[in-house]
Motif scaffolding. Structure first.
Motif, PDB file in Angstrom:
ATOM      1  N   ALA A 157      44.756  44.480  -7.750  1.00 41.34           N
ATOM      2  CA  ALA A 157      44.042  43.208  -7.679  1.00 41.34           C
ATOM      3  C   ALA A 157      44.804  42.136  -8.433  1.00 41.34           C
ATOM      4  O   ALA A 157      45.498  42.430  -9.407  1.00 41.34           O
ATOM      5  CB  ALA A 157      42.644  43.362  -8.276  1.00 41.34           C
TER       6      ALA A 157
ATOM      7  N   MET B 191      39.300  36.657  -6.703  1.00 42.00           N
ATOM      8  CA  MET B 191      40.197  37.805  -6.869  1.00 42.00           C
ATOM      9  C   MET B 191      40.614  38.242  -5.474  1.00 42.00           C
ATOM     10  O   MET B 191      39.822  38.171  -4.529  1.00 42.00           O
ATOM     11  CB  MET B 191      39.485  38.972  -7.553  1.00 42.00           C
ATOM     12  CG  MET B 191      39.108  38.748  -8.999  1.00 42.00           C
ATOM     13  SD  MET B 191      40.482  38.855 -10.146  1.00 42.00           S
ATOM     14  CE  MET B 191      40.735  40.617 -10.241  1.00 42.00           C
TER      15      MET B 191
ATOM     16  N   THR C 155      42.093  41.657  -3.712  1.00 43.34           N
ATOM     17  CA  THR C 155      42.312  43.079  -3.963  1.00 43.34           C
ATOM     18  C   THR C 155      42.998  43.721  -2.767  1.00 43.34           C
ATOM     19  O   THR C 155      42.975  43.173  -1.657  1.00 43.34           O
ATOM     20  CB  THR C 155      40.983  43.810  -4.222  1.00 43.34           C
ATOM     21  OG1 THR C 155      40.208  43.815  -3.015  1.00 43.34           O
ATOM     22  CG2 THR C 155      40.190  43.171  -5.355  1.00 43.34           C
TER      23      THR C 155
ATOM     24  N   HIS D 120      34.914  45.150  -5.680  1.00 40.31           N
ATOM     25  CA  HIS D 120      36.359  44.885  -5.913  1.00 40.31           C
ATOM     26  C   HIS D 120      37.049  46.192  -6.158  1.00 40.31           C
ATOM     27  O   HIS D 120      36.592  47.067  -6.745  1.00 40.31           O
ATOM     28  CB  HIS D 120      36.585  43.983  -7.109  1.00 40.31           C
ATOM     29  CG  HIS D 120      36.021  42.622  -6.921  1.00 40.31           C
ATOM     30  ND1 HIS D 120      36.570  41.531  -7.493  1.00 40.31           N
ATOM     31  CD2 HIS D 120      34.959  42.174  -6.227  1.00 40.31           C
ATOM     32  CE1 HIS D 120      35.871  40.466  -7.185  1.00 40.31           C
ATOM     33  NE2 HIS D 120      34.902  40.835  -6.422  1.00 40.31           N
TER      34      HIS D 120
END
Length: 142
Positions: free
Chosen positions: A34, A46, A48, A142
């Motif tokens: 990530a 973010m 990932t 995530h």
């Protein structure tokens, strides 16, 4: 123990307009899953490896033409570098995430702490967080 003692401090910040090919290469080169995404000196999300697979590869999007912005997870959970490790693991558990950006009190990114980092220092704390992180949920993790 405070987060700054166990976090990874050398972190690339992905630009939302870069391609997922570029972001994937950074992930590969840094051996991470990530990257924080920043724009105008602010964290905005973010990206990932899972985002890339489920939102780009699965949809047959071209890695050289698909931007990070198109597939990133928006909204950022974070902790402060002087937070204790248990607090960071609680944030991970609550939001079902395994990696957490770390900021200083001036709100500048200073690192990332991962569940694996916590497990190396406080196995019980990491196990408790993992139970919640791994619980079935309606939202994407995530």
């Amino acid at each position: 123990m405070q987060v700054h003692e166990i976090m990874t401090s050398s972190v690339h910040i992905a630009d939302p307009n870069m391609t997922i090919r570029e972001a994937s290469r950074w992930m590969r080169d840094d051996d991470v899953g990530a990257l924080p995404v920043g724009e105008n000196d602010r964290l905005i999300g973010m990206i990932t490896d899972r985002d890339i697979v489920t939102r780009a590869v699965a949809e047959e999007r071209a890695p050289g033409n698909t931007s990070v912005r198109e597939v990133m997870s928006e909204g950022v959970c974070y902790c402060f570098e002087d937070d204790d490790v248990e607090g960071a693991s609680q944030v991970m558990a609550t939001h079902q995430i395994r990696r957490l950006p770390v900021i200083n009190r001036q709100k500048r990114l200073v690192g990332v702490v991962a569940l694996a980092d916590i497990s190396r220092t406080d196995d019980e704390c990491a196990q408790d967080a993992l139970k919640d992180i791994s619980a079935p949920a309606a939202r994407e993790r995530h």
